[in-house]
Scaffold this motif. Structure first.
Motif, short mmCIF file in Angstrom:
data_model
loop_
_atom_site.label_atom_id
_atom_site.label_comp_id
_atom_site.label_asym_id
_atom_site.label_seq_id
_atom_site.Cartn_x
_atom_site.Cartn_y
_atom_site.Cartn_z
N ALA A 104 43.77 52.95 34.25
CA ALA A 104 42.86 52.11 35.03
C ALA A 104 43.55 50.80 35.38
O ALA A 104 44.23 50.19 34.56
N ILE A 105 43.38 50.40 36.60
CA ILE A 105 43.90 49.12 37.07
C ILE A 105 42.68 48.23 37.17
O ILE A 105 41.75 48.51 37.93
N ARG A 106 42.66 47.18 36.40
CA ARG A 106 41.47 46.35 36.25
C ARG A 106 41.49 45.13 37.17
O ARG A 106 42.54 44.61 37.53
N VAL A 107 40.31 44.69 37.51
CA VAL A 107 40.13 43.47 38.30
C VAL A 107 40.86 42.31 37.63
O VAL A 107 41.53 41.53 38.29
N LYS A 108 40.76 42.21 36.31
CA LYS A 108 41.37 41.08 35.60
C LYS A 108 42.88 41.01 35.78
O LYS A 108 43.47 39.95 35.64
N ASP A 109 43.51 42.15 36.09
CA ASP A 109 44.96 42.17 36.27
C ASP A 109 45.40 41.57 37.59
O ASP A 109 46.57 41.22 37.76
N PHE B 203 27.04 37.78 44.36
CA PHE B 203 27.40 39.08 43.82
C PHE B 203 28.72 38.92 43.08
O PHE B 203 29.71 38.48 43.67
N THR B 204 28.71 39.26 41.81
CA THR B 204 29.90 39.11 40.97
C THR B 204 30.43 40.48 40.58
O THR B 204 29.78 41.49 40.82
N ILE B 205 31.59 40.48 39.95
CA ILE B 205 32.18 41.72 39.47
C ILE B 205 32.74 41.45 38.08
O ILE B 205 33.18 40.35 37.78
N ASP B 206 32.72 42.48 37.25
CA ASP B 206 33.22 42.37 35.88
C ASP B 206 34.74 42.41 35.86
O ASP B 206 35.36 43.14 36.62
N ALA B 207 35.33 41.64 34.98
CA ALA B 207 36.79 41.59 34.85
C ALA B 207 37.38 42.94 34.47
O ALA B 207 38.51 43.26 34.81
N GLU B 208 36.60 43.78 33.78
CA GLU B 208 37.07 45.09 33.35
C GLU B 208 36.85 46.19 34.39
O GLU B 208 37.23 47.34 34.18
N ALA B 209 36.25 45.84 35.52
CA ALA B 209 35.98 46.83 36.57
C ALA B 209 37.29 47.40 37.10
O ALA B 209 38.30 46.70 37.19
N ASP B 210 37.25 48.66 37.47
CA ASP B 210 38.41 49.33 38.06
C ASP B 210 38.63 48.76 39.47
O ASP B 210 37.68 48.53 40.22
N LEU B 211 39.88 48.55 39.82
CA LEU B 211 40.22 47.97 41.11
C LEU B 211 39.78 48.85 42.28
O LEU B 211 39.38 48.35 43.33
N PHE B 212 39.80 50.17 42.09
CA PHE B 212 39.35 51.07 43.14
C PHE B 212 37.84 50.95 43.35
O PHE B 212 37.34 51.06 44.47
#
Length: 154
Positions: A20-25, A101-110
């Motif tokens: 998984a490629i995460r938003v936080k990355d 609208f926010t997104i979680d740091a652990e969310a998948d980049l796709f």
């Protein structure tokens, strides 16, 4: 004599599952933020100088309270001309969108890419326990995609 079946030790199944490629990355951690009591003129100057299209609005404790964009600024420019409302008198809190609208740091980049397509937004702030910790933009997702190896696309 019966047939004997012998199953030897099997190697572990290989999967093509990508890590998984995460938003936080790929999110931006050093952000230009705005305060609700800043003037619109200040915001316009910062946006022009920094070449950005908007940013998160935070309170004194770094809690996300809204977002302001170039679209919001276009609204105040239109109002100032047609309704004789001076830009200088307006504050960020007058124009910002309080529903962010926010997104979680652990969310998948796709998954983030899919959300961008579905929503039309250009950026999603990333919060942790109400505090702003970063932001992911469409450009960040494009940068991440160019960094992927071919085998991630199979």
């Amino acid at each position: 004599m019966g047939i004997k079946s012998f199953t030897g030790r099997r190697s572990e199944a290989k999967t093509n599952k990508r890590d998984a490629i995460r938003v936080k990355d790929y999110m931006t951690r050093k952000l230009i933020t705005f305060k609700p009591d800043q003037t619109i003129n200040e915001v316009m100057e910062i946006i022009l100088k920094q070449r950005i299209t908007g940013g998160p609005v935070v309170d004194e404790s770094n809690n996300l309270v809204g977002i302001i964009s170039d679209t919001d600024l276009m609204q105040v420019i239109g109002d100032s001309r047609y309704h004789n409302m001076p830009v200088a008198d307006r504050k960020v809190s007058d124009l910002m969108s309080p529903q962010v609208f926010t997104i979680d740091a652990e969310a998948d980049l796709f998954d983030a890419a899919a959300r961008f397509l579905k929503s039309g937004h250009r950026r999603f702030p990333v919060i942790e326990e109400g505090k702003l910790i970063g932001q992911i933009s469409r450009m960040d997702v494009i940068i991440a995609a160019t960094n992927l190896k071919k085998d991630h696309w199979r």
